[in-house]
Design a protein around this motif. Structure first.
Motif, PDB file in Angstrom:
ATOM      1  N   THR A   1     -59.939 -39.584 -36.241  1.00  0.00           N
ATOM      2  CA  THR A   1     -59.537 -40.797 -36.808  1.00  0.00           C
ATOM      3  C   THR A   1     -60.804 -41.631 -36.757  1.00  0.00           C
ATOM      4  OG1 THR A   1     -58.408 -41.375 -34.896  1.00  0.00           O
ATOM      5  CG2 THR A   1     -56.995 -40.643 -36.689  1.00  0.00           C
ATOM      6  N   THR A   2     -61.521 -41.376 -35.615  1.00  0.00           N
ATOM      7  CA  THR A   2     -62.678 -42.215 -35.583  1.00  0.00           C
ATOM      8  C   THR A   2     -63.792 -41.531 -35.324  1.00  0.00           C
ATOM      9  OG1 THR A   2     -62.181 -42.480 -33.064  1.00  0.00           O
ATOM     10  CG2 THR A   2     -61.583 -44.083 -34.349  1.00  0.00           C
TER      11      THR A   2
ATOM     12  N   ALA B   1     -69.546 -40.999 -39.256  1.00  0.00           N
ATOM     13  CA  ALA B   1     -69.190 -42.129 -40.388  1.00  0.00           C
ATOM     14  C   ALA B   1     -70.404 -42.357 -41.190  1.00  0.00           C
ATOM     15  CB  ALA B   1     -68.901 -43.106 -39.603  1.00  0.00           C
TER      16      ALA B   1
END
Length: 194
Positions: free
Chosen positions: A56-57, A63
Motif C-alpha cells: 500500500t506504500t 511511487a
C-alpha cells in the motif's frame, strides 16, 4: 463525423540489458504512426522500473515509476504489447506491470508483437492472452511475430524483408482500430462492469 485518434500505448515488455525490444517497438510505432487513426505513446518498462512487491506504500522510487506509468495505461484506449519469449513465456517485468494495474485494462483491446528464436515469441503471446482475459481485456487474434528476430532486422532498425511484416501490421492495426472504436463507444454509452 470525425473520430478522435485512438490513444495507443505500445508497451516494451523486456527490461534486460542488450534487449531487442526497442528495435521492434520503434519499428512498429513508425508503422502505426503512419496512420491518422492512432496517437502513439511508447511505454518502455525499462525506463520506469516498477516495484516488485505490491504494497500500500511503495518506496519513493516505486511511487515515482507508478506515477509515470499508471496515467499512461489509464489514458490508453488500446495496447500493443511488444514481448520476447523467455522460457516459453513472457518477461517478469511485463507481468509485474500488468499486475500493478487492473481497471486500466478493462474493456480495452490488446494486440501483440512478439519476437524470439524459432517460436518468434508466440508462446509468450498465448500465455499473455490468458492473463489479459482475466483483466477483462479483449485480445486481438492477429499478431506480428518475428522468428529469429535478430536476423530479421537490418542495422537501420527496419526489417530486411518488409513485405510480410508490413502486411501483418496492417491487419493487426485494422482489427485493433475496430475493437478500440467499438469498445470506446460501448464505454461511453454504458460504463463497463467487471
Amino acid at each position: 463525423m470525425a473520430t478522435a485518434p485512438i490513444r495507443l500505448a505500445v508497451i516494451i515488455g523486456s527490461v534486460r540489458e542488450g534487449r531487442f525490444g526497442p528495435t521492434v517497438a520503434n519499428w512498429f510505432a513508425r508503422q502505426a504512426g503512419d496512420r491518422e487513426d492512432f496517437a502513439i505513446d511508447i511505454v518502455d518498462l525499462a525506463e520506469h522500473p516498477l516495484p516488485t512487491v505490491i504494497t500500500t506504500t511503495p518506496t519513493a522510487e516505486g511511487a515515482q515509476a507508478l506515477g509515470a506509468v499508471m496515467p499512461r495505461i489509464e489514458a490508453a484506449e488500446a495496447f500493443v504489447v511488444v514481448t520476447p519469449e523467455y522460457n516459453h513465456s513472457f518477461p517478469a517485468a511485463l507481468k509485474n506491470a500488468i499486475d500493478w494495474h487492473n481497471s486500466q485494462w478493462h474493456a480495452k483491446p490488446v494486440a501483440f508483437v512478439s519476437y524470439g528464436g524459432l517460436s518468434g515469441g508466440l508462446r509468450a503471446v498465448e500465455a499473455l492472452r490468458l492473463v489479459f482475459a482475466e483483466l477483462h481485456a479483449v485480445t486481438i487474434r492477429d499478431t506480428v511475430s518475428f522468428h529469429g528476430a535478430w536476423a530479421q532486422f537490418g542495422p537501420d532498425g527496419e526489417p530486411v524483408d518488409p513485405e510480410g511484416s508490413t502486411t501483418a501490421v496492417k491487419s493487426l492495426l485494422d482489427q485493433l482500430a475496430w475493437w478500440a472504436i467499438t469498445l470506446r463507444e460501448g464505454r461511453e454509452r454504458r460504463p463497463y462492469v467487471p
